[in-house]
Design a protein around this motif. Structure first.
Motif, mmCIF file in Angstrom:
data_model
loop_
_atom_site.group_PDB
_atom_site.id
_atom_site.type_symbol
_atom_site.label_atom_id
_atom_site.label_comp_id
_atom_site.label_asym_id
_atom_site.label_seq_id
_atom_site.Cartn_x
_atom_site.Cartn_y
_atom_site.Cartn_z
ATOM 1 N N TYR A 8 4.587 1.761 -8.650
ATOM 2 C CA TYR A 8 3.501 0.652 -8.681
ATOM 3 C C TYR A 8 3.704 -0.809 -9.215
ATOM 4 N N GLN A 9 4.985 -1.549 -9.629
ATOM 5 C CA GLN A 9 5.179 -2.811 -10.317
ATOM 6 C C GLN A 9 5.349 -3.358 -9.285
ATOM 7 N N ARG A 10 6.799 -2.369 -7.813
ATOM 8 C CA ARG A 10 6.772 -3.026 -6.336
ATOM 9 C C ARG A 10 5.683 -4.180 -5.898
ATOM 10 N N ALA A 11 4.410 -2.931 -5.900
ATOM 11 C CA ALA A 11 3.409 -2.969 -5.140
ATOM 12 C C ALA A 11 2.913 -4.160 -5.817
ATOM 13 N N LEU A 12 2.179 -4.253 -6.708
ATOM 14 C CA LEU A 12 1.836 -5.469 -7.769
ATOM 15 C C LEU A 12 2.571 -6.637 -7.584
ATOM 16 N N ASP A 13 4.077 -6.283 -7.320
ATOM 17 C CA ASP A 13 4.846 -7.782 -7.060
ATOM 18 C C ASP A 13 4.360 -8.642 -5.784
ATOM 19 N N ILE A 14 4.766 -7.462 -5.041
ATOM 20 C CA ILE A 14 3.944 -8.173 -3.111
ATOM 21 C C ILE A 14 2.463 -8.739 -3.677
ATOM 22 N N ARG A 15 1.635 -8.163 -4.532
ATOM 23 C CA ARG A 15 -0.034 -8.098 -4.139
ATOM 24 C C ARG A 15 -0.108 -9.601 -4.787
ATOM 25 N N GLU A 16 0.755 -9.697 -5.656
ATOM 26 C CA GLU A 16 0.775 -10.978 -6.502
ATOM 27 C C GLU A 16 1.117 -12.711 -5.757
ATOM 28 N N ASN B 234 1.073 -1.394 -0.223
ATOM 29 C CA ASN B 234 0.475 -0.170 0.067
ATOM 30 C C ASN B 234 1.293 0.917 -0.029
ATOM 31 N N SER B 235 1.694 1.025 1.189
ATOM 32 C CA SER B 235 3.131 2.516 0.883
ATOM 33 C C SER B 235 3.334 2.566 -0.479
ATOM 34 N N LEU B 236 4.109 1.738 -0.944
ATOM 35 C CA LEU B 236 4.714 1.528 -2.337
ATOM 36 C C LEU B 236 3.682 2.275 -3.763
ATOM 37 N N ASN B 237 2.234 1.675 -3.290
ATOM 38 C CA ASN B 237 1.032 2.331 -4.101
ATOM 39 C C ASN B 237 0.910 3.489 -4.237
ATOM 40 N N ASN B 238 1.371 3.622 -3.207
ATOM 41 C CA ASN B 238 0.923 5.704 -2.561
ATOM 42 C C ASN B 238 2.117 6.466 -3.259
ATOM 43 N N ILE B 239 3.142 5.953 -3.247
ATOM 44 C CA ILE B 239 4.683 6.918 -3.411
ATOM 45 C C ILE B 239 3.641 6.962 -4.524
ATOM 46 N N GLY B 240 3.590 5.336 -5.863
ATOM 47 C CA GLY B 240 4.386 5.731 -6.892
ATOM 48 C C GLY B 240 2.499 6.833 -7.180
ATOM 49 N N PRO C 241 -9.226 -7.626 -4.913
ATOM 50 C CA PRO C 241 -9.102 -5.999 -5.722
ATOM 51 C C PRO C 241 -8.229 -5.346 -6.041
ATOM 52 N N ASP C 242 -6.820 -5.070 -4.747
ATOM 53 C CA ASP C 242 -5.606 -4.464 -5.181
ATOM 54 C C ASP C 242 -5.154 -4.753 -5.885
ATOM 55 N N ILE C 243 -4.718 -5.689 -6.429
ATOM 56 C CA ILE C 243 -4.447 -6.835 -7.937
ATOM 57 C C ILE C 243 -4.910 -5.877 -8.759
ATOM 58 N N ALA C 244 -5.674 -6.047 -8.546
ATOM 59 C CA ALA C 244 -6.874 -5.045 -10.026
ATOM 60 C C ALA C 244 -6.826 -3.582 -9.527
ATOM 61 N N HIS C 245 -6.349 -3.257 -8.377
ATOM 62 C CA HIS C 245 -5.747 -1.812 -8.396
ATOM 63 C C HIS C 245 -4.127 -1.522 -9.311
ATOM 64 N N SER C 246 -4.308 -2.365 -9.119
ATOM 65 C CA SER C 246 -2.506 -2.437 -9.412
ATOM 66 C C SER C 246 -2.319 -2.455 -11.092
ATOM 67 N N PHE C 247 -2.611 -3.597 -11.478
ATOM 68 C CA PHE C 247 -3.052 -3.386 -12.875
ATOM 69 C C PHE C 247 -3.636 -2.311 -12.713
ATOM 70 N N ASN C 248 -4.961 -1.792 -12.830
ATOM 71 C CA ASN C 248 -4.963 -0.617 -13.137
ATOM 72 C C ASN C 248 -4.208 0.628 -13.640
ATOM 73 N N ASN C 249 -3.216 0.989 -12.324
ATOM 74 C CA ASN C 249 -2.078 1.961 -12.206
ATOM 75 C C ASN C 249 -1.134 1.518 -13.054
ATOM 76 N N ILE C 250 -0.935 0.843 -13.342
ATOM 77 C CA ILE C 250 0.264 0.270 -14.311
ATOM 78 C C ILE C 250 -0.448 1.109 -15.852
ATOM 79 N N GLY C 251 -1.855 0.216 -15.906
ATOM 80 C CA GLY C 251 -2.424 0.692 -16.857
ATOM 81 C C GLY C 251 -2.099 2.162 -17.525
ATOM 82 N N ASN C 252 -2.712 3.238 -16.330
ATOM 83 C CA ASN C 252 -2.789 3.891 -16.420
ATOM 84 C C ASN C 252 -1.402 4.889 -17.396
#
Length: 492
Positions: free
Chosen positions: A410-418, A388-394, A426-437
């Motif tokens: 965002y990728q580091r956050a996704l790696d942990i979540r996966e 979550n912290s990595l995602n917020n920094i991203g 849902p958090d994995i979906a959020h990471s996918f969406n953030n990287i897509g953005n």
């Protein structure tokens, strides 16, 4: 194609078969490594094999309390009580076609329906018709009563016959276990042999593990869990019950009693979820004032209350007051807790969110990095809060249009979540969406479409079909298709 086996390994800190009492359950801790040339063990009498590779999947068998105390008794009544026409309990049932075959629960459920019918007879034939009311008055009250009764009955029906969020039986197979990386802790129910996600518990009545299980209610003959909690709350009218509880406590307890503050906060939380921010704020402030009157203004409960108030103020766009309340909660926690406590990281994270929304990106980064530093010291390396912290920094880097660093975090956050979350979280979906953005903003439409598609596929598995996040994902995919000139696909 070779088969696989989980072999217990001799590990000093977690010996195979260790039992730890945790709340209402016991946890048996095992460490397993992979042997690709043997079969999956079907008996608990597997011999212990020492291997040179001490890395492996850590499986913790969560033993329900009933099984923990009765594990040496001859209890053959382990059949699942659910009745699902779609699969007959061989896999996870759908949300429909669900009924728990518990005689006591069924009798309580049907008794509840009888009370609805009895209430209708009393209202119509005892209250309205015998009285000398006008026809219009009777019709208005009949319509109002029947509308409310219909809503109550339908909510009760949906609660009773909806799958509360069961986990498939016996899904702790080698194929599913080895989807997790080495060193990952996997919780497995010792009763139904299912992989337990966070906040899942085993129900001794349904004989199943339930996602986000609250309790088993006999009056709806079902567990209250992830899929039917909304219907249960609508049926029980949680806010009204909390108000009645508050009224009773205020009448019989001395002014300022801690139970009264608890009721005030409960009502505030429900109103917050309903979007009634002003009313929610009033109840949380009353609870906080009570703490101050009792001279416990530096109690951790006060910090939680301040955090609740700050979240409401943030939703209202009142960032200045939200910032001040979060700062007050942080100072309170710093006086009581150690400097590396996760709750202090939570305060830094909340302040960073407010500063981000104010456009103060530099200060937001400072607070989010402080939260990340504390969490990396006090939590396991792959803890979801670190993600979550990595995602917020991203997110802050994205607002600064520093897309290279944003996608890295965002990728580091996704790696942990996966690694630690279920594949359809849902958090994995959020990471996918953030990287897509980010990829979309960089003009990399092909890869952006891939990540948006992954986000959509994940959300469709874990969210209701009418959820706003799914609509937003469709919108993002439509934008990409428009950039690619594929207007025909937009409408499909």
């Amino acid at each position: 194609m070779s088969s696989t086996k989980l072999i217990p390994s001799n590990v000093h800190d977690n010996q195979s078969g260790d039992e730890l009492q945790v709340g209402l359950s016991a946890v048996k801790v095992h460490r397993y490594t992979c042997d690709s040339n043997t079969d999956w063990p079907t008996s608990s009498s597997t011999t212990t094999t020492t291997t040179g590779d001490e890395t492996g999947v850590i499986i913790k068998d969560v033993v329900p309390r009933s099984m923990y105390y009765d594990q040496y008794s001859n209890n053959d009544d382990d059949d699942c009580l659910c009745s699902c026409a779609c699969c007959r309990c061989e896999c996870c049932p759908t949300v429909s076609d669900w009924c728990v075959r518990d005689p006591y629960g069924l009798s309580c459920g049907f008794t509840t329906w009888f009370l609805f019918i009895f209430a209708q007879l009393v209202v119509v034939f005892v209250i309205l018709i015998p009285k000398s009311h006008s026809t219009i008055f009777n019709l208005i009250n009949l319509v109002i009563f029947h509308v409310l009764e219909f809503l109550a009955v339908s909510s009760h029906y949906k609660t009773m016959f909806s799958n509360p969020g069961t986990i498939p039986l016996n899904d702790a197979t080698p194929e599913n276990i080895f989807k997790y990386a080495n060193g990952t802790v996997v919780y497995r129910c010792a009763k139904c042999q299912s992989i337990k996600p966070p906040r899942a518990h085993h129900c001794s009545v349904c004989k199943r593990c339930i996602k986000r299980m609250d309790h088993h209610c006999v009056f709806v003959n079902n567990c209250v869990g992830q899929n039917n909690q909304k219907y249960f709350i609508l049926f029980t009218e949680a806010e009204e019950f909390h108000r009645k509880t508050l009224k009773i406590r205020e009448e019989f307890l001395p002014p300022g009693h801690i139970d009264i503050t608890c009721s005030l906060n409960n009502i505030g939380n429900i109103l917050h979820e309903q979007g009634k921010f002003d009313a929610a704020l009033e109840y949380h402030r009353r609870a906080l004032q009570m703490h101050e009157d009792l001279r416990i203004s530096e109690h951790l409960d006060c910090a939680v209350g301040l955090n609740n108030i700050s979240n409401i103020l943030t939703n209202q766009g009142n960032y200045k007051e939200a910032y001040d309340s979060h700062q007050q909660a942080l100072r309170m926690r710093q006086k009581i807790l150690s400097s590396e406590h996760p709750d202090i990281a939570c305060s830094y994270n909340n302040i960073g969110d407010v500063l981000h929304k104010q456009g103060k990106y530099k200060e937001a980064h400072e607070h989010h990095f402080q939260a990340l530093e504390i969490r990396e010291k006090s939590l396991p390396a792959d803890h979801p809060r670190i993600a979550n912290s990595l995602n917020n920094i991203g997110s802050v880097f994205e607002s600064q249009k520093n897309y290279t660093r944003a996608i890295d975090y965002y990728q580091r956050a996704l790696d942990i979540r996966e690694k630690v979350l279920p594949p359809i979280h849902p958090d994995i979906a959020h990471s996918f969406n953030n990287i897509g953005n980010i990829l979309n903003k960089q003009g990399n439409y092909v890869e952006a479409l891939e990540y948006y598609t992954k986000a959509l596929e994940t959300q469709q598995k874990c969210l209701p079909s009418n959820h706003p996040d799914i609509a937003a994902c469709y919108n993002n995919i439509g934008i990409i298709l428009k950039h690619q000139g594929n207007e025909k696909a937009i409408f499909t």
